[in-house]
Design a protein around this motif. Structure first.
Motif, PDB file in Angstrom:
ATOM      1  N   VAL A 102       0.863  -1.177   0.000  1.00  0.00           N
ATOM      2  CA  VAL A 102       0.000   0.000   0.000  1.00  0.00           C
ATOM      3  C   VAL A 102       0.906   1.236   0.000  1.00  0.00           C
ATOM      4  O   VAL A 102       0.637   2.213  -0.691  1.00  0.00           O
ATOM      5  CB  VAL A 102      -0.928  -0.001   1.242  1.00  0.00           C
ATOM      6  CG1 VAL A 102      -1.744   1.282   1.302  1.00  0.00           C
ATOM      7  CG2 VAL A 102      -1.848  -1.224   1.224  1.00  0.00           C
ATOM      8  N   ASP A 103       1.981   1.170   0.768  1.00  0.00           N
ATOM      9  CA  ASP A 103       2.938   2.289   0.865  1.00  0.00           C
ATOM     10  C   ASP A 103       4.304   1.853   0.338  1.00  0.00           C
ATOM     11  O   ASP A 103       4.941   0.970   0.915  1.00  0.00           O
ATOM     12  CB  ASP A 103       3.113   2.713   2.335  1.00  0.00           C
ATOM     13  CG  ASP A 103       1.794   3.134   2.958  1.00  0.00           C
ATOM     14  OD1 ASP A 103       1.185   4.084   2.441  1.00  0.00           O
ATOM     15  OD2 ASP A 103       1.373   2.509   3.949  1.00  0.00           O
ATOM     16  N   HIS A 119      -0.341  -4.878   1.230  1.00  0.00           N
ATOM     17  CA  HIS A 119      -1.704  -5.047   0.737  1.00  0.00           C
ATOM     18  C   HIS A 119      -2.262  -6.414   1.131  1.00  0.00           C
ATOM     19  O   HIS A 119      -1.584  -7.427   0.944  1.00  0.00           O
ATOM     20  CB  HIS A 119      -1.734  -4.883  -0.780  1.00  0.00           C
ATOM     21  CG  HIS A 119      -3.113  -4.600  -1.281  1.00  0.00           C
ATOM     22  ND1 HIS A 119      -4.080  -5.569  -1.349  1.00  0.00           N
ATOM     23  CD2 HIS A 119      -3.697  -3.450  -1.677  1.00  0.00           C
ATOM     24  CE1 HIS A 119      -5.199  -5.027  -1.798  1.00  0.00           C
ATOM     25  NE2 HIS A 119      -4.995  -3.745  -2.008  1.00  0.00           N
TER      26      HIS A 119
END
Lengths: 134, 134
Positions: A102-103, A119
């Motif tokens: 996600v990051d 994720h």
């Protein structure tokens, strides 16, 4: 990279103060901090338990990630955060093993920790976070 | 009663061996035991992380609690287990504070621990377990 311990468990709640009451009065834990994390649109209440923490998460915006989570699934565990010694290396390592992130880069989370989310489609349904203080 | 630490996080998975591969190959944790808990209709794979454990739970029966959980919600965190020194006293204490219990008395869980579940309608949406080895 091997995570050293469970840094915290993030739990989505509807009402921070009602939930704090349960964790304090029933479980006997002590909320030592309430902090707003603007980036994630949450207010979080933090409890220490052994070497880990519990972070209760109340949304500050119905369309924020915790607001949407509560709408879809109700209250419950939102994520598990693993403490790692070097978050940059840990991210590089899991990305090389095919994990979706996600990051891509660490950002600041509660308590000034460097955090990044993996994720859940790569982690068998659990939203996972890496944390480090460096 | 104050829980001393997070004894384990129970995570419902569809396929134990695929999930073990993720926790070992990607996160670098080591599964030290696979155990069937007949009472709960699960096979569990256990990993140590710091003072806590992760228990992956695969159902042995589609109508068992993990089978129904997976059907309703998919893979994800199923419960959080808190280590307590005296489980009988801990149960008595939370019951006196109005918590509904799934288990009135402790029963045997994985690794011969004495365990009992609290009902999530009393715990703000999280299924919680108490564990003790006495």
């Amino acid at each position: 990279m091997i995570p050293t311990h469970i840094e915290h468990i993030g739990i989505a709640v509807k009402n921070l103060h009602e939930s704090i009451r349960y964790y304090e009065d029933v479980l006997g834990l002590k909320c030592y901090k309430i902090e707003e994390v603007k980036d994630q649109k949450v207010r979080t209440a933090i409890f220490k338990i052994g070497e880990s923490k519990i972070e209760l998460l109340e949304t500050t915006d119905p369309d924020g990630p915790i607001g949407r989570f509560i709408k879809d699934k109700g209250e419950g565990v939102h994520h598990i955060a693993f403490a790692v010694n070097n978050i940059q290396e840990a991210l590089k390592e899991v990305r090389a093993k095919g994990v979706f992130l996600v990051d891509d880069k660490p950002r600041k989370g509660a308590e000034e920790l460097n955090i990044a989310f993996l994720h859940p489609r790569s982690t068998h349904g659990v939203l996972m976070e890496f944390c480090s203080d460096k």
